[in-house]
Design a protein around this motif. Sequence first.
Motif, PDB file in Angstrom:
ATOM      1  N   TRP A 184      23.394  98.794 127.102  1.00 41.54           N
ATOM      2  CA  TRP A 184      24.412  97.475 126.767  1.00 41.54           C
ATOM      3  C   TRP A 184      24.194  96.769 127.659  1.00 41.54           C
ATOM      4  O   TRP A 184      24.322  95.826 126.909  1.00 41.54           O
ATOM      5  N   SER A 185      23.768  96.424 128.530  1.00 37.03           N
ATOM      6  CA  SER A 185      23.107  95.244 128.438  1.00 37.03           C
ATOM      7  C   SER A 185      22.176  94.357 128.690  1.00 37.03           C
ATOM      8  O   SER A 185      21.859  92.822 128.850  1.00 37.03           O
ATOM      9  N   ASP A 186      21.280  95.466 127.179  1.00 33.13           N
ATOM     10  CA  ASP A 186      20.195  94.260 126.637  1.00 33.13           C
ATOM     11  C   ASP A 186      20.982  94.048 125.582  1.00 33.13           C
ATOM     12  O   ASP A 186      20.485  91.900 125.480  1.00 33.13           O
ATOM     13  N   LEU A 187      22.268  93.600 125.257  1.00 36.12           N
ATOM     14  CA  LEU A 187      22.675  93.073 124.340  1.00 36.12           C
ATOM     15  C   LEU A 187      23.878  92.085 124.933  1.00 36.12           C
ATOM     16  O   LEU A 187      24.993  91.071 124.570  1.00 36.12           O
ATOM     17  N   GLN A 188      23.976  92.191 126.447  1.00 38.17           N
ATOM     18  CA  GLN A 188      25.116  90.574 127.555  1.00 38.17           C
ATOM     19  C   GLN A 188      24.975  89.558 127.181  1.00 38.17           C
ATOM     20  O   GLN A 188      25.824  88.560 126.537  1.00 38.17           O
ATOM     21  N   ALA A 189      23.356  89.021 126.480  1.00 38.63           N
ATOM     22  CA  ALA A 189      23.596  88.281 126.440  1.00 38.63           C
ATOM     23  C   ALA A 189      23.411  86.995 124.637  1.00 38.63           C
ATOM     24  O   ALA A 189      23.209  85.459 124.397  1.00 38.63           O
ATOM     25  N   ILE A 190      23.188  88.441 123.819  1.00 38.42           N
ATOM     26  CA  ILE A 190      23.106  88.138 122.151  1.00 38.42           C
ATOM     27  C   ILE A 190      24.877  88.202 121.646  1.00 38.42           C
ATOM     28  O   ILE A 190      25.540  89.153 121.570  1.00 38.42           O
ATOM     29  N   PRO A 191      24.902  87.315 120.829  1.00 37.62           N
ATOM     30  CA  PRO A 191      25.867  87.116 120.437  1.00 37.62           C
ATOM     31  C   PRO A 191      26.262  88.585 119.542  1.00 37.62           C
ATOM     32  O   PRO A 191      24.652  88.819 118.588  1.00 37.62           O
ATOM     33  N   LEU A 192      27.705  88.656 119.387  1.00 37.42           N
ATOM     34  CA  LEU A 192      28.093  91.040 118.458  1.00 37.42           C
ATOM     35  C   LEU A 192      28.889  90.393 117.424  1.00 37.42           C
ATOM     36  O   LEU A 192      30.045  89.291 117.681  1.00 37.42           O
ATOM     37  N   ILE A 193      28.474  90.780 117.194  1.00 37.86           N
ATOM     38  CA  ILE A 193      29.641  90.749 115.586  1.00 37.86           C
ATOM     39  C   ILE A 193      30.160  91.708 115.418  1.00 37.86           C
ATOM     40  O   ILE A 193      29.823  92.710 115.080  1.00 37.86           O
ATOM     41  N   LEU A 194      31.516  92.208 115.414  1.00 37.23           N
ATOM     42  CA  LEU A 194      32.575  93.343 114.887  1.00 37.23           C
ATOM     43  C   LEU A 194      32.604  93.235 113.932  1.00 37.23           C
ATOM     44  O   LEU A 194      32.498  92.603 112.743  1.00 37.23           O
ATOM     45  N   ASN A 195      32.788  94.735 113.739  1.00 35.44           N
ATOM     46  CA  ASN A 195      33.546  94.871 112.484  1.00 35.44           C
ATOM     47  C   ASN A 195      34.245  96.600 112.223  1.00 35.44           C
ATOM     48  O   ASN A 195      34.848  96.879 113.643  1.00 35.44           O
ATOM     49  N   GLU A 196      34.760  97.003 111.458  1.00 35.60           N
ATOM     50  CA  GLU A 196      36.209  98.047 111.342  1.00 35.60           C
ATOM     51  C   GLU A 196      35.424  98.874 112.047  1.00 35.60           C
ATOM     52  O   GLU A 196      36.208  99.880 112.930  1.00 35.60           O
ATOM     53  N   THR A 197      33.705  99.454 112.044  1.00 35.17           N
ATOM     54  CA  THR A 197      33.138 100.776 112.549  1.00 35.17           C
ATOM     55  C   THR A 197      33.630 100.521 113.837  1.00 35.17           C
ATOM     56  O   THR A 197      33.716 101.347 115.009  1.00 35.17           O
ATOM     57  N   THR A 198      34.100  98.815 114.573  1.00 32.65           N
ATOM     58  CA  THR A 198      33.653  98.876 116.468  1.00 32.65           C
ATOM     59  C   THR A 198      34.698  98.537 117.156  1.00 32.65           C
ATOM     60  O   THR A 198      34.498  99.618 118.432  1.00 32.65           O
ATOM     61  N   ARG A 199      35.778  98.941 115.810  1.00 33.21           N
ATOM     62  CA  ARG A 199      37.344  99.531 116.849  1.00 33.21           C
ATOM     63  C   ARG A 199      37.086 100.304 117.609  1.00 33.21           C
ATOM     64  O   ARG A 199      37.957 101.475 118.444  1.00 33.21           O
ATOM     65  N   GLY A 200      36.519 101.636 116.613  1.00 33.98           N
ATOM     66  CA  GLY A 200      36.467 103.247 117.391  1.00 33.98           C
ATOM     67  C   GLY A 200      35.123 103.317 118.208  1.00 33.98           C
ATOM     68  O   GLY A 200      35.092 104.112 119.230  1.00 33.98           O
ATOM     69  N   ILE A 201      34.623 102.095 119.277  1.00 34.39           N
ATOM     70  CA  ILE A 201      33.776 102.247 120.468  1.00 34.39           C
ATOM     71  C   ILE A 201      34.713 102.498 122.056  1.00 34.39           C
ATOM     72  O   ILE A 201      35.314 101.327 121.731  1.00 34.39           O
ATOM     73  N   LYS A 202      35.322 102.940 123.077  1.00 37.52           N
ATOM     74  CA  LYS A 202      35.838 102.153 123.545  1.00 37.52           C
ATOM     75  C   LYS A 202      35.091 102.121 125.242  1.00 37.52           C
ATOM     76  O   LYS A 202      35.249 102.558 126.113  1.00 37.52           O
ATOM     77  N   ALA A 203      33.506 102.782 125.046  1.00 36.15           N
ATOM     78  CA  ALA A 203      32.047 102.597 125.794  1.00 36.15           C
ATOM     79  C   ALA A 203      32.795 100.697 126.238  1.00 36.15           C
ATOM     80  O   ALA A 203      32.766 100.147 126.158  1.00 36.15           O
TER      81      ALA A 203
END
Length: 302
Positions: A184-203
Amino acid sequence: MIRTEALRVFVTVAECGNIRDAADRLFRTQSAISMTLKQVEDHLGAPLFESDRKHSLTDLGSFVLGVAKVLLRDHDTAIDLIKEYASGGSGRLRIASVPSVAALLIPDMLASFLASRPSAEIDLVDTDSGDVRKLVATGRADRGIASIATTEAGLLTTPIFEDDMQVVCRADSALAQLAGPLEWSDLQAIPLILNETTRGIKAAEFQDIAARTKLRVRNVTSLLAMVRAGIGVTLLPGLATVGLPPELVARALKDQSCRRQVCLLRREGRVQSPLASAFAQHFIAAIEAKAAQSGIMSIFKV
């Protein structure tokens, strides 16, 4: 009232020309055949045959024979149609599914499903999980295939399979060059595009990243176009990453808890049609076979 089966007895005797052969064809005794014919004639108040030998029809008998043949043909056709529907061989089925399943799993299984059901009619809508659940809950779809939500009011869910969430990024990006599964730390500095599936990620780590996002896209085609344009990266289930454009790659996550669970949905309190029930059984069997071949999915035992 003259019963349909009594007319069938009369037609059979008229076609055979005698009671003995008609009794053999209908698997009944000759006395039972004779009694049925007498009941029909008594009801009509006139004879159907010129003599007891039953090989020559009266004018009334000829008229009744023509009418009865049409009636029995329509009756038998109606019974066949009812039996076909009751066995799941015909009818109309409305299916709502997430795009990855609709594009990669349903086509082959639907081809084999329809091959033995030429009279069946299928309406398929591919949309995100939220809309799938709404379509089923409101009765606009008979069966749904989608990820499960925390609460599924009004829906009955049957878990079918899981697949891992993966990071989708440009093939020429620095993220794509990192070795091993991504943290997850690899994504900290990168813009993230959310979508319907990501609603289920609880981490919790993902939630921190998602809280800073500026963009959410529901349509998968548009979502991938955004990633291709370099606006950011996104997360999609493994099945949805099959056949990505060459400019994009999917990278595994180290967090093994980041998975999508796909379920079969139906409306609570509603008896499903025979065709819908047959589809569910066929779909589950097809998914089990597909999972064994691809290795992308893990199957729940239903």
